[in-house]
Design a protein around this motif. Sequence first.
Motif, short mmCIF file in Angstrom:
data_model
loop_
_atom_site.label_atom_id
_atom_site.label_comp_id
_atom_site.label_asym_id
_atom_site.label_seq_id
_atom_site.Cartn_x
_atom_site.Cartn_y
_atom_site.Cartn_z
N ASN A 34 -10.65 -1.97 0.77
CA ASN A 34 -10.40 -3.41 0.64
C ASN A 34 -9.00 -3.74 1.20
OD1 ASN A 34 -9.36 -1.91 -1.48
ND2 ASN A 34 -9.86 -3.40 -3.06
N LYS A 61 -8.75 2.75 -2.34
CA LYS A 61 -9.27 1.55 -3.00
C LYS A 61 -8.16 0.95 -3.85
CE LYS A 61 -13.95 3.28 -3.20
NZ LYS A 61 -14.89 4.03 -3.99
N GLN A 157 -13.20 -9.93 -0.86
CA GLN A 157 -12.85 -8.74 -0.09
C GLN A 157 -11.76 -7.92 -0.76
OE1 GLN A 157 -12.18 -10.63 3.70
NE2 GLN A 157 -14.28 -10.26 4.36
N LEU A 158 -11.12 -8.48 -1.77
CA LEU A 158 -10.14 -7.71 -2.54
C LEU A 158 -10.84 -6.70 -3.45
CD1 LEU A 158 -7.69 -10.52 -3.64
CD2 LEU A 158 -7.42 -8.93 -1.75
N PRO A 160 -13.69 -3.77 -4.45
CA PRO A 160 -14.39 -2.67 -3.78
C PRO A 160 -15.91 -2.81 -3.93
CG PRO A 160 -13.51 -1.92 -5.87
CD PRO A 160 -13.07 -3.34 -5.70
#
Length: 167
Positions: A34, A61, A157-158, A160
């Motif tokens: 991410n 991650k 998108q931050l 996982p």
Amino acid sequence: MEGKVNAFFADRSFGFITDENGENRYFHLTKVVNPAAIKIDAEVTFKPIEREQGLGAVDIKVHFHGEHIFIADEKIKIAAIKQYNIYQKMQPLAREIKDNTIVSIGLLMNRIKPETAKAPAETEELLTYLEIELFHAESIIFTSHEIDIDEALSYLQLLPIRFIDKR
């Protein structure tokens, strides 16, 4: 292995992580699951590797703190999200009918005559959809009329979580 980002050079797409043993490890942004969440002091998990130049990290991650996300007043538990995807579809334009409309005889006669086919651009529009699939066989769907899709994507998108772009 656990660690914390101690340096990140966004213009060069690399940085360093201090691992749980206090050692510095090099990482490249392409090895981050991410990447939008990478910043200094971010807590991460990663797979340690040894490179010719020294210690490194892959499969990084960034930890996300919090149990829920909020999109358009919808509270969604992060642990319940299986994946999310984006797709586009043509939809009929919404037509508003005004109350107490007085119809003239000319308008009425035009409606009796057969209408010519209208171009698709006049009757349909392309909408973008964000679908969030949950583990318990449920989906939450938002349209580009309801939310800013790009803003919601930057937030998702931050996390996982698996993303599928079907556009």
